[in-house]
Design a protein around this motif. Structure first.
Motif, PDB file in Angstrom:
ATOM      1  N   LEU A   1       0.810  -1.226  -0.145  1.00 26.82           N
ATOM      2  CA  LEU A   1       0.075   0.043   0.200  1.00 26.82           C
ATOM      3  C   LEU A   1       0.865   1.248   0.012  1.00 26.82           C
ATOM      4  CD1 LEU A   1      -2.630   1.440   0.143  1.00 26.82           C
ATOM      5  CD2 LEU A   1      -2.760   1.189   2.552  1.00 26.82           C
ATOM      6  N   LYS A   2       1.029   1.908  -1.189  1.00 26.16           N
ATOM      7  CA  LYS A   2       2.019   3.194  -1.335  1.00 26.16           C
ATOM      8  C   LYS A   2       1.244   4.401  -1.000  1.00 26.16           C
ATOM      9  CE  LYS A   2       5.223   4.962  -4.387  1.00 26.16           C
ATOM     10  NZ  LYS A   2       5.022   6.390  -4.355  1.00 26.16           N
ATOM     11  N   SER A   3      -0.016   4.734  -1.341  1.00 23.72           N
ATOM     12  CA  SER A   3      -0.874   5.881  -1.257  1.00 23.72           C
ATOM     13  C   SER A   3      -2.306   5.651  -0.848  1.00 23.72           C
ATOM     14  CB  SER A   3      -0.822   6.783  -2.407  1.00 23.72           C
ATOM     15  OG  SER A   3       0.655   7.074  -2.529  1.00 23.72           O
ATOM     16  N   ILE A   4      -2.920   6.525  -0.072  1.00 18.79           N
ATOM     17  CA  ILE A   4      -4.423   6.565   0.181  1.00 18.79           C
ATOM     18  C   ILE A   4      -4.793   8.155  -0.011  1.00 18.79           C
ATOM     19  CG2 ILE A   4      -6.346   6.092   1.723  1.00 18.79           C
ATOM     20  CD1 ILE A   4      -4.711   4.298   3.240  1.00 18.79           C
ATOM     21  N   ALA A   5      -5.659   8.441  -0.808  1.00 23.31           N
ATOM     22  CA  ALA A   5      -6.285   9.719  -1.176  1.00 23.31           C
ATOM     23  C   ALA A   5      -7.453   9.985  -0.398  1.00 23.31           C
ATOM     24  CB  ALA A   5      -6.136   9.961  -2.487  1.00 23.31           C
ATOM     25  N   ASP A   6      -7.961  10.980   0.331  1.00 18.17           N
ATOM     26  CA  ASP A   6      -8.833  11.255   0.723  1.00 18.17           C
ATOM     27  C   ASP A   6      -9.029  12.864   1.101  1.00 18.17           C
ATOM     28  OD1 ASP A   6     -11.602   9.360   2.204  1.00 18.17           O
ATOM     29  OD2 ASP A   6     -11.478  11.515   2.870  1.00 18.17           O
ATOM     30  N   ILE A   7     -10.306  13.334   0.969  1.00 16.05           N
ATOM     31  CA  ILE A   7     -10.376  14.756   1.089  1.00 16.05           C
ATOM     32  C   ILE A   7     -10.179  15.036   2.519  1.00 16.05           C
ATOM     33  CG2 ILE A   7     -11.840  15.234  -0.902  1.00 16.05           C
ATOM     34  CD1 ILE A   7     -14.332  15.124   0.967  1.00 16.05           C
ATOM     35  N   ASP A   8     -10.424  13.862   3.427  1.00 16.54           N
ATOM     36  CA  ASP A   8     -10.267  14.134   4.863  1.00 16.54           C
ATOM     37  C   ASP A   8      -9.092  13.189   5.430  1.00 16.54           C
ATOM     38  OD1 ASP A   8     -10.504  14.382   7.696  1.00 16.54           O
ATOM     39  OD2 ASP A   8     -12.521  13.489   7.870  1.00 16.54           O
ATOM     40  N   PRO A   9      -7.993  13.958   5.557  1.00 17.06           N
ATOM     41  CA  PRO A   9      -6.592  13.109   5.898  1.00 17.06           C
ATOM     42  C   PRO A   9      -6.956  12.295   7.347  1.00 17.06           C
ATOM     43  CG  PRO A   9      -6.351  15.462   6.189  1.00 17.06           C
ATOM     44  CD  PRO A   9      -7.698  15.299   5.464  1.00 17.06           C
ATOM     45  N   THR A  10      -7.591  12.894   8.133  1.00 13.72           N
ATOM     46  CA  THR A  10      -8.085  12.314   9.476  1.00 13.72           C
ATOM     47  C   THR A  10      -8.552  10.789   9.527  1.00 13.72           C
ATOM     48  OG1 THR A  10     -10.191  13.293  10.201  1.00 13.72           O
ATOM     49  CG2 THR A  10      -8.070  14.634  10.406  1.00 13.72           C
ATOM     50  N   ARG A  11      -9.010  10.735   8.354  1.00 11.52           N
ATOM     51  CA  ARG A  11      -9.809   9.323   8.003  1.00 11.52           C
ATOM     52  C   ARG A  11      -8.948   8.137   8.317  1.00 11.52           C
ATOM     53  NH1 ARG A  11     -14.340   9.492   3.292  1.00 11.52           N
ATOM     54  NH2 ARG A  11     -15.941  10.679   4.829  1.00 11.52           N
ATOM     55  N   GLY A  12      -7.644   8.508   8.153  1.00 10.41           N
ATOM     56  CA  GLY A  12      -6.545   7.421   8.224  1.00 10.41           C
ATOM     57  C   GLY A  12      -5.744   7.266   9.325  1.00 10.41           C
ATOM     58  N   LYS A  13      -6.370   8.090  10.696  1.00  8.11           N
ATOM     59  CA  LYS A  13      -5.581   8.197  11.630  1.00  8.11           C
ATOM     60  C   LYS A  13      -5.629   6.914  12.519  1.00  8.11           C
ATOM     61  CE  LYS A  13      -9.534   9.943  14.497  1.00  8.11           C
ATOM     62  NZ  LYS A  13     -10.606   9.729  13.658  1.00  8.11           N
ATOM     63  N   ASP A  14      -6.580   5.983  12.399  1.00  6.99           N
ATOM     64  CA  ASP A  14      -6.568   4.939  13.021  1.00  6.99           C
ATOM     65  C   ASP A  14      -5.747   3.569  12.369  1.00  6.99           C
ATOM     66  OD1 ASP A  14      -8.199   5.921  15.094  1.00  6.99           O
ATOM     67  OD2 ASP A  14      -9.838   5.485  14.029  1.00  6.99           O
ATOM     68  N   LEU A  15      -5.204   3.929  11.320  1.00  9.95           N
ATOM     69  CA  LEU A  15      -4.300   3.089  10.524  1.00  9.95           C
ATOM     70  C   LEU A  15      -2.997   3.066  10.816  1.00  9.95           C
ATOM     71  CD1 LEU A  15      -6.248   3.313   6.832  1.00  9.95           C
ATOM     72  CD2 LEU A  15      -6.486   1.406   8.635  1.00  9.95           C
ATOM     73  N   PRO A  16      -2.231   1.837  10.826  1.00  8.50           N
ATOM     74  CA  PRO A  16      -0.843   1.904  10.872  1.00  8.50           C
ATOM     75  C   PRO A  16       0.050   2.396   9.609  1.00  8.50           C
ATOM     76  CG  PRO A  16      -1.456  -0.414  10.689  1.00  8.50           C
ATOM     77  CD  PRO A  16      -2.690   0.514  10.680  1.00  8.50           C
ATOM     78  N   LEU A  17      -0.300   3.420   9.521  1.00  5.56           N
ATOM     79  CA  LEU A  17       0.285   4.139   8.152  1.00  5.56           C
ATOM     80  C   LEU A  17       1.825   4.800   8.076  1.00  5.56           C
ATOM     81  CD1 LEU A  17      -2.768   5.764   6.691  1.00  5.56           C
ATOM     82  CD2 LEU A  17      -1.925   3.418   6.128  1.00  5.56           C
ATOM     83  N   ALA A  18       2.592   4.548   7.342  1.00  5.35           N
ATOM     84  CA  ALA A  18       3.980   5.237   7.312  1.00  5.35           C
ATOM     85  C   ALA A  18       3.607   6.593   6.981  1.00  5.35           C
ATOM     86  CB  ALA A  18       4.795   4.426   6.215  1.00  5.35           C
ATOM     87  N   ASP A  19       4.796   7.302   7.231  1.00  4.35           N
ATOM     88  CA  ASP A  19       4.657   8.752   6.713  1.00  4.35           C
ATOM     89  C   ASP A  19       4.653   8.952   5.201  1.00  4.35           C
ATOM     90  OD1 ASP A  19       5.092   9.624   9.543  1.00  4.35           O
ATOM     91  OD2 ASP A  19       7.004  10.156   9.265  1.00  4.35           O
ATOM     92  N   GLY A  20       3.616   9.884   4.846  1.00  2.00           N
ATOM     93  CA  GLY A  20       3.536  10.249   3.368  1.00  2.00           C
ATOM     94  C   GLY A  20       2.411   9.167   2.700  1.00  2.00           C
ATOM     95  N   VAL A  21       1.915   8.311   3.250  1.00  2.00           N
ATOM     96  CA  VAL A  21       1.017   7.392   2.580  1.00  2.00           C
ATOM     97  C   VAL A  21      -0.203   8.354   2.628  1.00  2.00           C
ATOM     98  CG1 VAL A  21      -0.401   5.289   2.854  1.00  2.00           C
ATOM     99  CG2 VAL A  21       2.088   5.298   3.420  1.00  2.00           C
ATOM    100  N   MET A  22      -0.913   8.725   3.468  1.00  2.00           N
ATOM    101  CA  MET A  22      -2.075   9.709   3.345  1.00  2.00           C
ATOM    102  C   MET A  22      -1.981  10.895   2.767  1.00  2.00           C
ATOM    103  SD  MET A  22      -4.947   8.591   4.469  1.00  2.00           S
ATOM    104  CE  MET A  22      -6.742   9.387   4.115  1.00  2.00           C
ATOM    105  N   THR A  23      -2.799  11.301   1.725  1.00  2.00           N
ATOM    106  CA  THR A  23      -2.862  12.514   1.094  1.00  2.00           C
ATOM    107  C   THR A  23      -4.181  12.829   0.700  1.00  2.00           C
ATOM    108  OG1 THR A  23      -1.885  13.520  -1.005  1.00  2.00           O
ATOM    109  CG2 THR A  23      -2.399  11.109  -1.336  1.00  2.00           C
ATOM    110  N   THR A  24      -4.316  14.155   0.340  1.00  2.00           N
ATOM    111  CA  THR A  24      -5.723  14.696  -0.141  1.00  2.00           C
ATOM    112  C   THR A  24      -5.573  14.864  -1.575  1.00  2.00           C
ATOM    113  OG1 THR A  24      -4.792  16.975   0.112  1.00  2.00           O
ATOM    114  CG2 THR A  24      -5.881  16.131   2.142  1.00  2.00           C
ATOM    115  N   ASP A  25      -4.569  14.508  -2.075  1.00  2.00           N
ATOM    116  CA  ASP A  25      -4.479  14.700  -3.781  1.00  2.00           C
ATOM    117  C   ASP A  25      -4.724  13.486  -4.675  1.00  2.00           C
ATOM    118  OD1 ASP A  25      -3.639  15.598  -6.285  1.00  2.00           O
ATOM    119  OD2 ASP A  25      -1.922  16.428  -5.768  1.00  2.00           O
ATOM    120  N   ALA A  26      -5.751  13.357  -4.844  1.00  2.00           N
ATOM    121  CA  ALA A  26      -6.400  12.045  -5.788  1.00  2.00           C
ATOM    122  C   ALA A  26      -5.411  11.901  -6.887  1.00  2.00           C
ATOM    123  CB  ALA A  26      -7.666  11.906  -5.760  1.00  2.00           C
TER     124      ALA A  26
END
Length: 438
Positions: free
Chosen positions: A39-64
């Motif tokens: 899993l390299k990237s996840i895009a969502d207009i609300d970046p807080t949605r991924g707060k409960d996931l064990p994501l590495a830095d830079g995986v979450m973005t708002t830019d689909a």
């Protein structure tokens, strides 16, 4: 070990579930496949949605758009929903040569005739198992397991919200509005339940199943759709007296060069296996000429069941990439050149049995007038039930017919309305006698 990079668009219910499986089951998947599905990237207009996931830095973005254009990502997973932005991003991803996984039945039923050929032209896979039946592998079963079968019919409970409501109404005798309000309060139904309770969600799914079962273009606009709002506890009780259960069924059948395609409340016998599918569960039976009948049963929606189906598509595409075989299985089960336009049988040409409930005036001769109007249009009555309940000057009069033509039924009901001996529109429920051998 080969690494395949994934980009997810949308981190809502299913998106976050998909991400969780990819992160927590990474070793299980690699042990089974020999592939590092990353899993390299996840895009969502609300970046807080991924707060409960064990994501590495830079995986979450708002830019689909950045995810879709990332040259290191091979598979784009569209879990945004809707038919506008989702279509734009999928089209852009296909143009970039990326493979697609989606759970978006509304998009595919409306625009699949454009998107599937586009993906084939670009040599990329477009997978969509999660769009129909949640965790039930109905698409894989028809497309792969039943590849040697001519499909004769499909009958299914394809909407968990409607099944939950009807199950509660049957078990508890509650009214539709009461159960719907409770379902909304408990998260089983949307705030706007129209897509579910009016049958449109099931119709989207049936249009997709018809395409892969019969080799036809997706033809949503010709699917007959009727919801469950008018079903009452009284109708469910009368149905039980006759030996039937009421379900919202999606039904398709090959009929003399055409395909029946309809979604509506249906009475099925108590011994039909679909009659025992309760709560929010889904089930579908498929009839093939070699296997006879196959039943699939499970959660048709929900975070993790749907995410499980999404991950199965991701892994299938990853395997195709590793072995250099994109397009190994045609997206719609048939090669593009073999897909053809097959007419959908107009509902007026349907022949079936009917349950009719009239709110009739309590006076002599009413039964004979109604029976006469039905008989004048070639509709024969099999049985009558009148329990003696009175609502002012009216009483419920229930009839079960032999097989009749839908067009004739409509004419007969118009004639009965003109007699002014019934109050309100009658309740009409079609009866499905064939239980698919199950």
């Amino acid at each position: 070990m080969k690494q395949i990079n994934i980009g997810i668009l949308g981190c809502g219910t299913v998106g976050s579930g998909t991400a969780r499986i990819l992160l927590e089951k990474q070793k299980l998947i690699s042990d089974r496949t020999g592939i590092n599905v990353h899993l390299k990237s996840i895009a969502d207009i609300d970046p807080t949605r991924g707060k409960d996931l064990p994501l590495a830095d830079g995986v979450m973005t708002t830019d689909a758009g950045a995810v879709v254009d990332d040259p290191e990502i091979q598979i784009i997973v569209e879990l945004i929903g809707g038919k506008t932005l989702a279509k734009e991003l999928i089209t852009r991803a296909i143009d970039n040569g990326k493979h697609i996984v989606t759970a978006n039945k509304a998009l595919l039923s409306a625009h699949g005739n454009t998107l599937f050929p586009l993906a084939a032209q670009r040599g990329v896979d477009l997978a969509y198992e999660a769009s129909v039946g949640g965790c039930m592998p109905i698409i894989k079963s028809i497309r792969e397991s039943l590849v040697g079968n001519a499909i004769g019919s499909i009958r299914g409970i394809l909407n968990g919200t409607c099944n939950y409501i009807l199950s509660r109404m049957t078990a508890e005798g509650c009214a539709f509005d009461e159960v719907l309000a409770d379902a909304q309060a408990n998260g089983f139904a949307e705030a706007d339940p129209t897509l579910d309770v009016d049958g449109f969600d099931a119709a989207h799914k049936l249009a997709i199943l018809n395409a892969i079962a019969f080799g036809m273009t997706i033809n949503l606009e010709d699917v007959y759709v009727e919801g469950i709002r008018r079903i009452t506890p009284m109708d469910i009780e009368f149905a039980a007296d006759f030996g039937y259960t009421v379900k919202l069924l999606a039904i398709s059948k090959q009929t003399n060069g055409a395909v029946e395609a309809r979604v509506h409340p249906t009475m099925i016998s108590h011994d039909n296996i679909l009659a025992s599918v309760n709560g929010s569960l889904n089930a579908v039976t498929v009839s093939g000429d070699c296997v006879e009948n196959v039943l699939l049963y499970g959660h048709g929606a929900g975070k993790m069941p749907t995410a499980s189906a999404v991950v199965s598509d991701i892994v299938d595409i990853a395997r195709n990439l590793v072995f250099g075989a994109p397009g190994r299985i045609p997206a719609l089960a048939y090669r593009p050149e073999a897909i053809r336009t097959i007419p959908v049988l107009p509902i007026d040409r349907l022949h079936t049995r009917y349950y009719l409930r009239f709110t009739a005036e309590n006076q002599p001769g009413v039964l004979s007038k109604i029976a006469g109007a039905l008989g004048s249009h070639n509709i024969s009555i099999k049985s009558v039930n009148q329990k003696g309940r009175f609502y002012g000057d009216h009483t419920p009069l229930v009839m079960m017919t032999y097989k009749a033509c839908e067009a004739d039924m409509k004419k007969a009901l118009a004639d009965i309305a003109a007699l002014h001996i019934v109050a309100d529109d009658p309740i009409v429920v079609r009866i499905e006698e064939d239980n698919g051998g199950l």
